[in-house]
Design a protein around this motif. Structure first.
Motif, PDB file in Angstrom:
ATOM      1  N   SER A 124      -4.803  -2.370  -0.256  1.00  0.00           N
ATOM      2  CA  SER A 124      -3.400  -2.066  -0.545  1.00  0.00           C
ATOM      3  C   SER A 124      -3.259  -1.637  -1.988  1.00  0.00           C
ATOM      4  CB  SER A 124      -2.494  -3.261  -0.249  1.00  0.00           C
ATOM      5  OG  SER A 124      -2.769  -4.311  -1.129  1.00  0.00           O
ATOM      6  N   CYS A 125      -4.371  -1.537  -2.727  1.00  0.00           N
ATOM      7  CA  CYS A 125      -4.265  -1.000  -4.080  1.00  0.00           C
ATOM      8  C   CYS A 125      -4.933   0.354  -4.247  1.00  0.00           C
ATOM      9  CB  CYS A 125      -4.695  -1.982  -5.156  1.00  0.00           C
ATOM     10  SG  CYS A 125      -6.129  -2.985  -4.927  1.00  0.00           S
ATOM     11  N   THR A 128      -4.295   2.138  -7.659  1.00  0.00           N
ATOM     12  CA  THR A 128      -4.170   1.214  -8.782  1.00  0.00           C
ATOM     13  C   THR A 128      -5.555   0.873  -9.300  1.00  0.00           C
ATOM     14  OG1 THR A 128      -4.107  -0.638  -7.266  1.00  0.00           O
ATOM     15  CG2 THR A 128      -2.013   0.283  -7.930  1.00  0.00           C
ATOM     16  N   PRO A 182       4.011  -6.528  -6.757  1.00  0.00           N
ATOM     17  CA  PRO A 182       3.380  -7.694  -7.394  1.00  0.00           C
ATOM     18  C   PRO A 182       2.520  -7.367  -8.605  1.00  0.00           C
ATOM     19  CG  PRO A 182       2.191  -7.116  -5.404  1.00  0.00           C
ATOM     20  CD  PRO A 182       3.378  -6.203  -5.473  1.00  0.00           C
ATOM     21  N   CYS A 183       2.343  -6.083  -8.960  1.00  0.00           N
ATOM     22  CA  CYS A 183       1.479  -5.803 -10.114  1.00  0.00           C
ATOM     23  C   CYS A 183       1.966  -4.587 -10.884  1.00  0.00           C
ATOM     24  CB  CYS A 183       0.031  -5.599  -9.680  1.00  0.00           C
ATOM     25  SG  CYS A 183      -0.236  -4.143  -8.670  1.00  0.00           S
ATOM     26  N   ASP A 185       0.009  -2.352 -12.104  1.00  0.00           N
ATOM     27  CA  ASP A 185      -0.816  -1.191 -11.753  1.00  0.00           C
ATOM     28  C   ASP A 185      -0.089  -0.236 -10.814  1.00  0.00           C
ATOM     29  OD1 ASP A 185      -2.853  -2.026 -13.291  1.00  0.00           O
ATOM     30  OD2 ASP A 185      -4.252  -2.468 -11.667  1.00  0.00           O
ATOM     31  N   LYS A 186       0.888  -0.741 -10.100  1.00  0.00           N
ATOM     32  CA  LYS A 186       1.619   0.126  -9.173  1.00  0.00           C
ATOM     33  C   LYS A 186       2.365   1.236  -9.903  1.00  0.00           C
ATOM     34  CE  LYS A 186       0.603  -1.496  -5.111  1.00  0.00           C
ATOM     35  NZ  LYS A 186      -0.062  -0.619  -4.122  1.00  0.00           N
ATOM     36  N   MET A 332      -9.817  -5.724  -2.876  1.00  0.00           N
ATOM     37  CA  MET A 332      -8.622  -5.999  -3.675  1.00  0.00           C
ATOM     38  C   MET A 332      -9.031  -6.328  -5.102  1.00  0.00           C
ATOM     39  SD  MET A 332      -5.982  -5.650  -1.732  1.00  0.00           S
ATOM     40  CE  MET A 332      -5.919  -5.266   0.019  1.00  0.00           C
ATOM     41  N   ALA A 333      -8.320  -5.763  -6.058  1.00  0.00           N
ATOM     42  CA  ALA A 333      -8.682  -5.960  -7.458  1.00  0.00           C
ATOM     43  C   ALA A 333      -8.424  -7.385  -7.933  1.00  0.00           C
ATOM     44  CB  ALA A 333      -7.915  -4.968  -8.332  1.00  0.00           C
ATOM     45  N   CYS A 334      -7.377  -8.024  -7.412  1.00  0.00           N
ATOM     46  CA  CYS A 334      -7.030  -9.367  -7.898  1.00  0.00           C
ATOM     47  C   CYS A 334      -7.829 -10.427  -7.135  1.00  0.00           C
ATOM     48  CB  CYS A 334      -5.539  -9.625  -7.719  1.00  0.00           C
ATOM     49  SG  CYS A 334      -4.534  -8.530  -8.736  1.00  0.00           S
ATOM     50  N   GLY A 337      -5.972 -11.766  -4.265  1.00  0.00           N
ATOM     51  CA  GLY A 337      -5.148 -10.781  -3.583  1.00  0.00           C
ATOM     52  C   GLY A 337      -3.784 -10.617  -4.235  1.00  0.00           C
ATOM     53  N   CYS A 338      -2.869  -9.983  -3.503  1.00  0.00           N
ATOM     54  CA  CYS A 338      -1.601  -9.550  -4.101  1.00  0.00           C
ATOM     55  C   CYS A 338      -0.661 -10.700  -4.471  1.00  0.00           C
ATOM     56  CB  CYS A 338      -0.881  -8.601  -3.155  1.00  0.00           C
ATOM     57  SG  CYS A 338      -1.709  -7.014  -2.967  1.00  0.00           S
ATOM     58  N   GLY A 341      -0.996 -11.229  -8.035  1.00  0.00           N
ATOM     59  CA  GLY A 341      -0.902 -10.027  -8.859  1.00  0.00           C
ATOM     60  C   GLY A 341      -0.328 -10.317 -10.245  1.00  0.00           C
TER      61      GLY A 341
HETATM   62  S1  SF4 Z   1      -1.555  -7.167  -6.917  1.00  0.00           S
HETATM   63 FE1  SF4 Z   1      -3.762  -6.914  -7.356  1.00  0.00          FE
HETATM   64  S2  SF4 Z   1      -4.728  -6.711  -5.323  1.00  0.00           S
HETATM   65 FE2  SF4 Z   1      -2.511  -6.334  -5.053  1.00  0.00          FE
HETATM   66  S3  SF4 Z   1      -2.215  -4.089  -5.247  1.00  0.00           S
HETATM   67 FE3  SF4 Z   1      -1.931  -4.968  -7.302  1.00  0.00          FE
HETATM   68  S4  SF4 Z   1      -3.969  -4.836  -8.285  1.00  0.00           S
HETATM   69 FE4  SF4 Z   1      -4.278  -4.604  -6.063  1.00  0.00          FE
END
Ligand code: SF4
Length: 417
Positions: A124-125, A128, A182-183, A185-186, A332-334, A337-338, A341
């Motif tokens: 879902s990223c 990002t 939640p982040c 990066d979006k 997922m980067a985190c 997960g989200c 975030g």
């Molecule tokens: S909160 Fe973390 S895992 Fe979720 S979309 Fe953003 S960077 Fe990716």
């Protein structure tokens, strides 16, 4: 409480090129709260907002509400500010899961015909942090493996700037679409050229501004007192029905449940195996969570979840050496997960980060429903998206592309720093 200063050294640097550059800083300023308010005051602009499930869950936890109450108060406040429509991101998330499963099964079938690229790496990223890392640092050696399915935010942007704009008789550029996510990066994802919509001679971003849920947490106590609650809007009133309540996925992860949904769908569609309801028996390994195989001898499916940058780096090294043992990976980067975030509301006094995550996971687990049972999803596929996941209209609105990008920070730069 014991407080100490965190030490961050070059050993912590991943050389991921994800640092914010001056050009990206300008883009972020274009997505500020001040810009949101100025767009609300502009008579030629219609402001609309989409709220992510993770953000409403965090608001609910912080203020002791259930998620639907938190969303209703947020919607009431946004409507009072002058926002024309407020949507929940769930329908876009459901569409994305159906597209993701269809894309994976297509690549799986192609593997035995034309060596299609496996594993599929879904997330879902897209757009990002980790996709930025893949584009800048690994380029064409990794990008063909990424799922082309958009993130829920990217998919919602396509729906808003095409279907909603057409239904309202306005240009995509006159709609100012804000997401609460939640982040941070979006914000970078929202600025991607690959997530724009073109109508006649103009091109507009699918999402004009992405805001972190933490940014709206502050005003909420005032919102609770002063403003009436309101229900989120249906995507297209009278055409795409509204959900009557909030839904999560059956046992999916807080980041969307990609691996869970792809595993169950592929088992059913490819081998006729109905995976029993209930949580899947994930086995935690050093760098990934693994799912027991399903399938036929010699063709068994291996699905994994890989969260956090250290584990993603290991995955990409395996991939480049031709030693990746998975067919589908939820990336997922985190690390959690989200729900974990960086834009989520921070823990309140006396609450540890781990306690907050556990609280969020409980709240996130609202009534579960399969994405295919969402009436809005059925209406969208029936009238606009070509009747089935993966059809050409669905691919146009719900998929994206990736490209190799120039690195702004190189390993040599880091070494000489
Ligand atoms: S909160 Fe973390 S895992 Fe979720 S979309 Fe953003 S960077 Fe990716």
């Amino acid at each position: 409480m014991y407080v100490c200063v965190a030490q961050v050294t070059l050993h912590d640097c991943l050389a991921c090129s994800g640092c914010i550059t001056s050009a990206e800083t300008v883009l972020l300023q274009q997505q500020s709260g001040d810009e949101f308010l100025s767009r609300l005051a502009d008579p030629h602009t219609t402001v609309v907002v989409t709220v992510s499930p993770q953000s409403r869950t965090a608001l609910a936890a912080y203020y002791g509400l259930c998620p639907s109450q938190a969303l209703a108060r947020l919607v009431g406040w946004l409507k009072w500010l002058g926002v024309r429509a407020v949507w929940d991101l769930t329908t876009a998330r459901d569409l994305v899961l159906l597209e993701e499963a269809a894309e994976f099964m297509n690549r799986w079938v192609c593997m035995y015909v034309s060596a299609g690229p496996l594993p599929v790496m879904g997330s879902s990223c897209p757009g990002t942090g980790w996709v930025c890392y893949a584009e800048k640092t690994h380029g064409t050696r990794v990008l063909p493996y990424l799922s082309t399915t958009r993130s829920p935010q990217g998919a919602m942007g396509g729906l808003v700037k095409s279907l909603v704009a057409a239904a309202w008789g306005v240009t995509p550029g006159s709609l100012y679409h804000v997401t609460i996510m939640p982040c941070y990066d979006k914000k970078l994802e929202a600025s991607r050229d690959e997530l724009t919509t073109t109508a006649t001679t103009t091109t507009a971003a699918g999402t004009d501004a992405a805001g972190a849920g933490a940014a709206v947490g502050g005003p909420l106590p005032e919102v609770m007192v002063r403003h009436a609650t309101a229900a989120p809007d249906p995507l297209l009133p009278g055409v795409v029905p509204a959900d009557d309540q909030l839904y999560s996925l059956p046992h999916g992860s807080s980041s969307g449940g990609y691996a869970d949904f792809v595993f169950r769908t592929a088992a059913r569609e490819l081998w006729g195996v109905e995976v029993p309801p209930g949580p899947l028996p994930w086995r935690t390994r050093r760098n990934a969570d693994l799912q027991p195989r399903v399938g036929a001898p010699g063709q068994s499916l291996v699905v994994a979840r890989v969260y956090g940058f250290r584990n993603i780096q290991t995955l990409l090294q395996q991939l480049k050496r031709g030693r990746c043992p998975y067919h589908y990976v939820e990336v997922m980067a985190c690390p959690s997960g989200c729900l974990n975030g960086g834009g989520q509301i921070k823990p309140g006094p006396g609450v540890t980060p781990q306690q907050l995550i556990e609280q969020l996971e409980l709240l996130y687990d609202v009534a579960a429903r399969s994405p295919a049972d969402n009436p809005a999803v059925a209406a969208l596929y029936g009238s606009w998206l070509g009747g089935r996941p993966g059809a050409p209209p669905a691919r146009q609105l719900l998929h994206t592309t990736f490209r190799e990008r120039e690195k702004t920070v190189t390993a040599a730069t880091v070494t000489n720093w």
